[in-house]
Scaffold this motif. Structure first.
Motif, PDB file in Angstrom:
ATOM      1  N   ILE A 188      13.291 -37.042 -25.871  1.00  0.00           N
ATOM      2  CA  ILE A 188      14.313 -36.378 -25.036  1.00  0.00           C
ATOM      3  C   ILE A 188      15.636 -36.306 -25.795  1.00  0.00           C
ATOM      4  N   LYS A 189      16.003 -37.384 -26.501  1.00  0.00           N
ATOM      5  CA  LYS A 189      17.253 -37.384 -27.278  1.00  0.00           C
ATOM      6  C   LYS A 189      17.180 -36.352 -28.404  1.00  0.00           C
ATOM      7  N   ALA A 190      15.995 -36.253 -29.037  1.00  0.00           N
ATOM      8  CA  ALA A 190      15.833 -35.264 -30.106  1.00  0.00           C
ATOM      9  C   ALA A 190      15.945 -33.841 -29.557  1.00  0.00           C
ATOM     10  N   LEU A 191      15.413 -33.604 -28.367  1.00  0.00           N
ATOM     11  CA  LEU A 191      15.512 -32.278 -27.741  1.00  0.00           C
ATOM     12  C   LEU A 191      16.959 -31.959 -27.370  1.00  0.00           C
ATOM     13  N   PHE A 208      14.996 -22.534 -34.320  1.00  0.00           N
ATOM     14  CA  PHE A 208      14.766 -23.186 -33.033  1.00  0.00           C
ATOM     15  C   PHE A 208      13.307 -23.608 -32.889  1.00  0.00           C
ATOM     16  N   TYR A 209      12.370 -22.684 -33.159  1.00  0.00           N
ATOM     17  CA  TYR A 209      10.950 -22.999 -32.950  1.00  0.00           C
ATOM     18  C   TYR A 209      10.420 -23.969 -34.011  1.00  0.00           C
ATOM     19  N   VAL A 210      10.947 -23.875 -35.242  1.00  0.00           N
ATOM     20  CA  VAL A 210      10.516 -24.823 -36.277  1.00  0.00           C
ATOM     21  C   VAL A 210      10.825 -26.254 -35.824  1.00  0.00           C
ATOM     22  N   GLU A 211      12.055 -26.499 -35.351  1.00  0.00           N
ATOM     23  CA  GLU A 211      12.437 -27.849 -34.933  1.00  0.00           C
ATOM     24  C   GLU A 211      11.770 -28.247 -33.617  1.00  0.00           C
ATOM     25  N   LEU A 212      11.621 -27.286 -32.698  1.00  0.00           N
ATOM     26  CA  LEU A 212      10.983 -27.599 -31.416  1.00  0.00           C
ATOM     27  C   LEU A 212       9.537 -28.041 -31.627  1.00  0.00           C
ATOM     28  N   ILE A 213       8.804 -27.335 -32.493  1.00  0.00           N
ATOM     29  CA  ILE A 213       7.405 -27.698 -32.735  1.00  0.00           C
ATOM     30  C   ILE A 213       7.302 -29.011 -33.502  1.00  0.00           C
ATOM     31  N   ILE A 253       0.955 -25.756 -21.665  1.00  0.00           N
ATOM     32  CA  ILE A 253       2.330 -25.568 -22.144  1.00  0.00           C
ATOM     33  C   ILE A 253       2.399 -25.744 -23.655  1.00  0.00           C
ATOM     34  N   VAL A 254       1.781 -26.820 -24.166  1.00  0.00           N
ATOM     35  CA  VAL A 254       1.797 -27.075 -25.610  1.00  0.00           C
ATOM     36  C   VAL A 254       1.139 -25.927 -26.368  1.00  0.00           C
ATOM     37  N   GLU A 255       0.016 -25.450 -25.857  1.00  0.00           N
ATOM     38  CA  GLU A 255      -0.704 -24.358 -26.527  1.00  0.00           C
ATOM     39  C   GLU A 255       0.149 -23.104 -26.594  1.00  0.00           C
ATOM     40  N   GLU A 256       0.775 -22.699 -25.488  1.00  0.00           N
ATOM     41  CA  GLU A 256       1.580 -21.470 -25.454  1.00  0.00           C
ATOM     42  C   GLU A 256       2.784 -21.576 -26.384  1.00  0.00           C
ATOM     43  N   VAL A 257       3.453 -22.719 -26.356  1.00  0.00           N
ATOM     44  CA  VAL A 257       4.654 -22.882 -27.179  1.00  0.00           C
ATOM     45  C   VAL A 257       4.288 -22.889 -28.658  1.00  0.00           C
ATOM     46  N   PHE A 258       3.201 -23.578 -29.019  1.00  0.00           N
ATOM     47  CA  PHE A 258       2.808 -23.640 -30.427  1.00  0.00           C
ATOM     48  C   PHE A 258       2.390 -22.265 -30.949  1.00  0.00           C
ATOM     49  N   TYR A 280      11.757 -24.274 -24.192  1.00  0.00           N
ATOM     50  CA  TYR A 280      12.513 -25.543 -24.304  1.00  0.00           C
ATOM     51  C   TYR A 280      12.408 -26.339 -23.000  1.00  0.00           C
ATOM     52  N   LYS A 281      12.566 -25.631 -21.904  1.00  0.00           N
ATOM     53  CA  LYS A 281      12.495 -26.291 -20.604  1.00  0.00           C
ATOM     54  C   LYS A 281      11.100 -26.843 -20.342  1.00  0.00           C
ATOM     55  N   ASP A 282      10.053 -26.095 -20.717  1.00  0.00           N
ATOM     56  CA  ASP A 282       8.671 -26.536 -20.479  1.00  0.00           C
ATOM     57  C   ASP A 282       8.326 -27.761 -21.323  1.00  0.00           C
ATOM     58  N   ILE A 283       8.747 -27.774 -22.592  1.00  0.00           N
ATOM     59  CA  ILE A 283       8.459 -28.928 -23.451  1.00  0.00           C
ATOM     60  C   ILE A 283       9.202 -30.159 -22.940  1.00  0.00           C
ATOM     61  N   THR A 284      10.440 -29.975 -22.500  1.00  0.00           N
ATOM     62  CA  THR A 284      11.196 -31.103 -21.946  1.00  0.00           C
ATOM     63  C   THR A 284      10.511 -31.661 -20.710  1.00  0.00           C
ATOM     64  N   GLY A 285      10.032 -30.759 -19.836  1.00  0.00           N
ATOM     65  CA  GLY A 285       9.311 -31.210 -18.648  1.00  0.00           C
ATOM     66  C   GLY A 285       8.017 -31.916 -19.001  1.00  0.00           C
ATOM     67  N   PHE A 286       7.309 -31.394 -20.010  1.00  0.00           N
ATOM     68  CA  PHE A 286       6.059 -32.020 -20.467  1.00  0.00           C
ATOM     69  C   PHE A 286       6.321 -33.456 -20.950  1.00  0.00           C
ATOM     70  N   VAL A 287       7.384 -33.651 -21.716  1.00  0.00           N
ATOM     71  CA  VAL A 287       7.707 -34.989 -22.226  1.00  0.00           C
ATOM     72  C   VAL A 287       8.013 -35.937 -21.072  1.00  0.00           C
TER      73      VAL A 287
END
Length: 303
Positions: A188-191, A208-213, A253-258, A280-287
């Motif tokens: 969460i802190k990294a996000l 954005f996507y390089v760091e998010l993934i 969520i992970v599949e779609e974002v990746f 970004y919102k979906d990955i944060t919610g997943f975590v």
């Protein structure tokens, strides 16, 4: 009588010697040579003719012998005279010697006259000692008991509070510390740091996507123990479905974002701002929801 006369002659001799040799006069006087046990006595020492010289003697704890209990030790001085008055007593019966005491005056050392003190017991053998008043029974109230035992009560309260604080720290302090170090909190802190870089606002979607993934891969590795940091996207998706450690909702969520992230990284598509914000919102919610997957997996293993 002879002893008194000899002491007088010795005193006069020392007085004359001090006057002729040093210019300063050291004299001493003892109030009584015979006292009863516990009776106060006084030793007075005077140095005159100092002429701005310093008179130095042993301190209170070392001046008189062991058996002499000092009641009061008072020193007064000015440019010409030093006076020390010592009130003391002795709590043992017998004969005690008060030796000559050293006084350093300027660069010279002078000594006082030695004395012998006889300490007697005013109570005769076999004599009964009666109290002046009969013992009186006193009724104590709550306030009196509080004054007697308040220190012990306060110490007990302090000890109890310390035990409670120590227990709370051990039970909850370690738990909070463990929570802070958990993969979810670190992710969460990294996000949040990623969001602060404002890649989306700058339309730098590739960064954005390089760091998010990368953040998500690290989270999958530490939280689910899936080797996401070394697998290609397709292999990772297949492994997630095979091991079934992640709920179907989070897995989707992970599949779609990746998949979207790979397309952006390789310049195959340019996403909308709304898609990036949603990812970004979906990955944060997943975590944040990941603890449910962990609990479910533990329950399943226990069964």
């Amino acid at each position: 009588m002879k002893k008194s006369f000899v002491k007088l002659i010795l005193s006069l001799y020392l007085l004359c010697l001090g006057t002729l040799s040093f210019g300063q006069i050291l004299s001493s006087g003892l109030l009584k040579t015979k006292i009863n046990i516990g009776e106060p006595n006084t030793l007075k020492i005077t140095v005159s003719g100092l002429n701005d010289n310093e008179a130095i003697s042993a301190d209170k704890a070392k001046l008189l012998p062991y058996h002499f209990h000092i009641i009061k030790d008072k020193i007064s001085r000015d440019k010409e005279q030093y006076t020390r008055v010592i009130d003391f007593t002795i709590y043992e019966e017998g004969t005690f010697n008060l030796p000559a005491l050293d006084f350093k005056i300027g660069s010279q050392t002078q000594k006082t006259i030695p004395y012998t003190i006889e300490v007697g017991n005013s109570v005769k053998d076999g004599e009964k000692i009666n109290d002046i008043m009969n013992n009186k029974q006193v009724d104590l109230g709550l306030r009196d008991y509080w004054q007697l035992y308040k220190l012990y009560v306060l110490i007990a309260i302090i000890i109890i509070c310390f035990i409670i604080l120590a227990y709370g720290f051990i039970k909850y302090g370690r738990k909070k510390s463990a929570e802070k170090k958990s993969p979810a909190n670190q992710t969460i802190k990294a996000l949040e740091k990623l969001k602060a870089k404002k890649y989306i606002e700058k339309e730098d979607y590739r960064s954005f996507y390089v760091e998010l993934i990368d953040i998500t891969r690290g989270f999958l590795t530490s939280q689910y123990h899936i080797p996401a940091d070394v697998l290609l996207t397709d292999d990772l998706i297949d492994l997630m479905k095979k091991e079934d450690k992640i709920s179907s909702e989070n897995e989707k969520i992970v599949e779609e974002v990746f998949l979207r992230g790979d397309q952006v990284k390789f310049a195959k598509t340019i996403p909308d701002k709304s898609d990036a914000e949603k990812d970004y919102k979906d990955i944060t919610g997943f975590v944040k929801r990941s603890y449910r997957d962990i609990e479910f997996d533990k329950l399943r293993n226990d069964v």
